[in-house]
Design a protein around this motif. Structure first.
Motif, PDB file in Angstrom:
ATOM      1  N   MET A 193       0.771  -0.960  -0.035  1.00 40.12           N
ATOM      2  CA  MET A 193      -0.095   0.313   0.359  1.00 40.12           C
ATOM      3  C   MET A 193       1.020   1.780   0.352  1.00 40.12           C
ATOM      4  SD  MET A 193      -1.954   1.869   2.791  1.00 40.12           S
ATOM      5  CE  MET A 193      -0.799   1.539   4.690  1.00 40.12           C
ATOM      6  N   GLU A 194       0.543   2.042  -1.161  1.00 42.30           N
ATOM      7  CA  GLU A 194       1.427   3.340  -0.832  1.00 42.30           C
ATOM      8  C   GLU A 194       0.718   4.845   0.214  1.00 42.30           C
ATOM      9  OE1 GLU A 194       0.600   7.148  -3.565  1.00 42.30           O
ATOM     10  OE2 GLU A 194       0.669   5.480  -4.560  1.00 42.30           O
ATOM     11  N   LYS A 195       1.707   4.965   0.966  1.00 48.15           N
ATOM     12  CA  LYS A 195       1.289   5.281   1.689  1.00 48.15           C
ATOM     13  C   LYS A 195       1.059   7.247   1.494  1.00 48.15           C
ATOM     14  CE  LYS A 195       3.101   3.265   5.595  1.00 48.15           C
ATOM     15  NZ  LYS A 195       4.274   3.390   7.189  1.00 48.15           N
ATOM     16  N   THR A 196      -0.642   7.851   1.589  1.00 51.21           N
ATOM     17  CA  THR A 196      -0.679   9.430   1.545  1.00 51.21           C
ATOM     18  C   THR A 196      -0.317  10.345   2.451  1.00 51.21           C
ATOM     19  OG1 THR A 196      -2.434   8.663   2.326  1.00 51.21           O
ATOM     20  CG2 THR A 196      -2.944   8.483   0.375  1.00 51.21           C
ATOM     21  N   THR A 197      -0.057  11.588   2.013  1.00 54.55           N
ATOM     22  CA  THR A 197       0.092  11.830   3.021  1.00 54.55           C
ATOM     23  C   THR A 197      -0.634  12.603   3.931  1.00 54.55           C
ATOM     24  OG1 THR A 197      -0.678  14.226   1.531  1.00 54.55           O
ATOM     25  CG2 THR A 197       1.654  14.069   1.355  1.00 54.55           C
ATOM     26  N   VAL A 198      -1.996  12.253   4.007  1.00 54.10           N
ATOM     27  CA  VAL A 198      -2.454  11.894   4.909  1.00 54.10           C
ATOM     28  C   VAL A 198      -2.642  10.821   5.854  1.00 54.10           C
ATOM     29  CG1 VAL A 198      -5.253  11.625   5.612  1.00 54.10           C
ATOM     30  CG2 VAL A 198      -4.583  12.986   4.140  1.00 54.10           C
ATOM     31  N   ILE A 199      -2.067   9.749   5.370  1.00 54.17           N
ATOM     32  CA  ILE A 199      -1.830   8.204   6.612  1.00 54.17           C
ATOM     33  C   ILE A 199      -0.614   8.803   7.266  1.00 54.17           C
ATOM     34  CG2 ILE A 199      -0.937   6.272   5.964  1.00 54.17           C
ATOM     35  CD1 ILE A 199      -2.549   5.618   4.469  1.00 54.17           C
ATOM     36  N   ARG A 200       0.321   9.124   6.104  1.00 49.70           N
ATOM     37  CA  ARG A 200       2.011   9.803   6.904  1.00 49.70           C
ATOM     38  C   ARG A 200       1.526  10.601   8.004  1.00 49.70           C
ATOM     39  NH1 ARG A 200       3.861   8.988   2.746  1.00 49.70           N
ATOM     40  NH2 ARG A 200       3.877  11.291   1.300  1.00 49.70           N
ATOM     41  N   MET A 201       0.847  11.458   7.867  1.00 46.97           N
ATOM     42  CA  MET A 201       0.232  12.929   9.056  1.00 46.97           C
ATOM     43  C   MET A 201      -0.488  12.123   9.883  1.00 46.97           C
ATOM     44  SD  MET A 201      -2.206  14.491  10.826  1.00 46.97           S
ATOM     45  CE  MET A 201      -3.867  14.796   9.191  1.00 46.97           C
ATOM     46  N   LEU A 202      -0.957  11.549   9.915  1.00 45.32           N
ATOM     47  CA  LEU A 202      -2.001  10.209  11.268  1.00 45.32           C
ATOM     48  C   LEU A 202      -0.762   9.264  11.537  1.00 45.32           C
ATOM     49  CD1 LEU A 202      -5.563   9.321   9.289  1.00 45.32           C
ATOM     50  CD2 LEU A 202      -4.871  11.257  10.992  1.00 45.32           C
ATOM     51  N   GLU A 203      -0.118   8.857  11.377  1.00 45.03           N
ATOM     52  CA  GLU A 203       0.833   7.981  11.731  1.00 45.03           C
ATOM     53  C   GLU A 203       2.342   9.661  12.883  1.00 45.03           C
ATOM     54  OE1 GLU A 203       1.074   4.681   8.733  1.00 45.03           O
ATOM     55  OE2 GLU A 203       3.206   6.129   8.576  1.00 45.03           O
ATOM     56  N   GLN A 204       2.644   9.912  12.207  1.00 45.95           N
ATOM     57  CA  GLN A 204       3.213  10.747  12.741  1.00 45.95           C
ATOM     58  C   GLN A 204       3.069  11.646  14.143  1.00 45.95           C
ATOM     59  OE1 GLN A 204       4.425  13.623   9.868  1.00 45.95           O
ATOM     60  NE2 GLN A 204       5.260  12.343   8.859  1.00 45.95           N
ATOM     61  N   GLN A 205       1.391  12.220  14.197  1.00 46.00           N
ATOM     62  CA  GLN A 205       0.772  12.407  15.288  1.00 46.00           C
ATOM     63  C   GLN A 205       0.247  11.387  16.063  1.00 46.00           C
ATOM     64  OE1 GLN A 205      -2.093  15.394  14.187  1.00 46.00           O
ATOM     65  NE2 GLN A 205      -0.390  16.135  12.216  1.00 46.00           N
ATOM     66  N   HIS A 206       0.211  10.138  15.648  1.00 40.19           N
ATOM     67  CA  HIS A 206       0.369   8.318  16.702  1.00 40.19           C
ATOM     68  C   HIS A 206      -1.182   9.238  17.187  1.00 40.19           C
ATOM     69  CE1 HIS A 206       4.440   7.720  17.052  1.00 40.19           C
ATOM     70  NE2 HIS A 206       4.121   9.405  18.033  1.00 40.19           N
ATOM     71  N   ILE A 207      -2.205   9.380  15.752  1.00 34.98           N
ATOM     72  CA  ILE A 207      -3.516   9.936  15.302  1.00 34.98           C
ATOM     73  C   ILE A 207      -4.110   8.020  16.080  1.00 34.98           C
ATOM     74  CG2 ILE A 207      -6.070   9.998  15.114  1.00 34.98           C
ATOM     75  CD1 ILE A 207      -3.984  12.704  15.241  1.00 34.98           C
ATOM     76  N   PRO A 208      -4.802   7.187  16.234  1.00 35.37           N
ATOM     77  CA  PRO A 208      -5.609   6.094  15.588  1.00 35.37           C
ATOM     78  C   PRO A 208      -6.291   6.355  14.679  1.00 35.37           C
ATOM     79  CG  PRO A 208      -5.895   7.006  17.998  1.00 35.37           C
ATOM     80  CD  PRO A 208      -5.565   7.920  17.298  1.00 35.37           C
ATOM     81  N   PHE A 209      -6.108   4.973  13.658  1.00 35.28           N
ATOM     82  CA  PHE A 209      -7.131   5.258  12.453  1.00 35.28           C
ATOM     83  C   PHE A 209      -6.816   3.788  11.991  1.00 35.28           C
ATOM     84  CE2 PHE A 209      -2.543   6.479  10.459  1.00 35.28           C
ATOM     85  CZ  PHE A 209      -3.069   5.204   9.406  1.00 35.28           C
TER      86      PHE A 209
END
Length: 156
Positions: A1-17
């Motif tokens: 799966m290609e990570k989008t900027t949205v996914i990277r941002m959520l991961e960097q901010q440790h947001i559950p998704f």
């Protein structure tokens, strides 16, 4: 799966998704079709609609995929007299996203965001992760905070 900027941002901010991926059918880019492919309730998959107000400029509405945005309610939410859907040919230039892959997060510019209050029925809702065939399941309260949006009635 290609990570989008949205996914990277959520991961960097440790947001559950949760990431949900499905095979794109170019003949049917609807949220209801995505819900079917993902095995989710159709009302839980939300679509992102960009509108343009007479005075307020661009605004973002996040509504259940089974519904249409009520432009009078959207205008009222934005404090504008009237709003109209952004022509599809302008979507990518304004948001950085294409039809079927428009996320309410991380558009080219920050626009006022309105999330239909029915999102609060669910513990998590599905919205585009910024690419066709890629969705994120996220707590609607977290989505409203990240988008600096507000919950309101947007559907007829």
């Amino acid at each position: 799966m290609e990570k989008t900027t949205v996914i990277r941002m959520l991961e960097q901010q440790h947001i559950p998704f949760q990431v949900l991926e499905y095979e794109v059918d170019e003949t049917d880019l609807s949220a209801t079709h995505a819900a079917e492919l993902l095995g989710l309730e159709a009302d839980r998959v939300f679509k992102t609609i960009v509108l343009e107000g007479e005075r307020s400029g661009y605004l973002v509405c996040v509504i259940p995929g089974t519904c249409e945005v009520d432009v009078k309610k959207a205008a009222r939410a934005a404090g504008d007299k009237a709003v109209r859907p952004l022509p599809l040919r302008e979507l990518e230039a304004v948001t950085g996203y294409i039809r079927g892959g428009c996320s309410p997060l991380l558009m080219k510019k920050k626009f006022p965001t309105y999330i239909d209050e029915t999102a609060l029925i669910f513990e998590s809702i599905s919205v585009s992760a910024g690419r066709r065939g890629l969705q994120i399941l996220i707590d609607p309260q977290v989505l409203v905070e990240l988008s600096q949006g507000v919950f309101c009635d947007l559907i007829g």
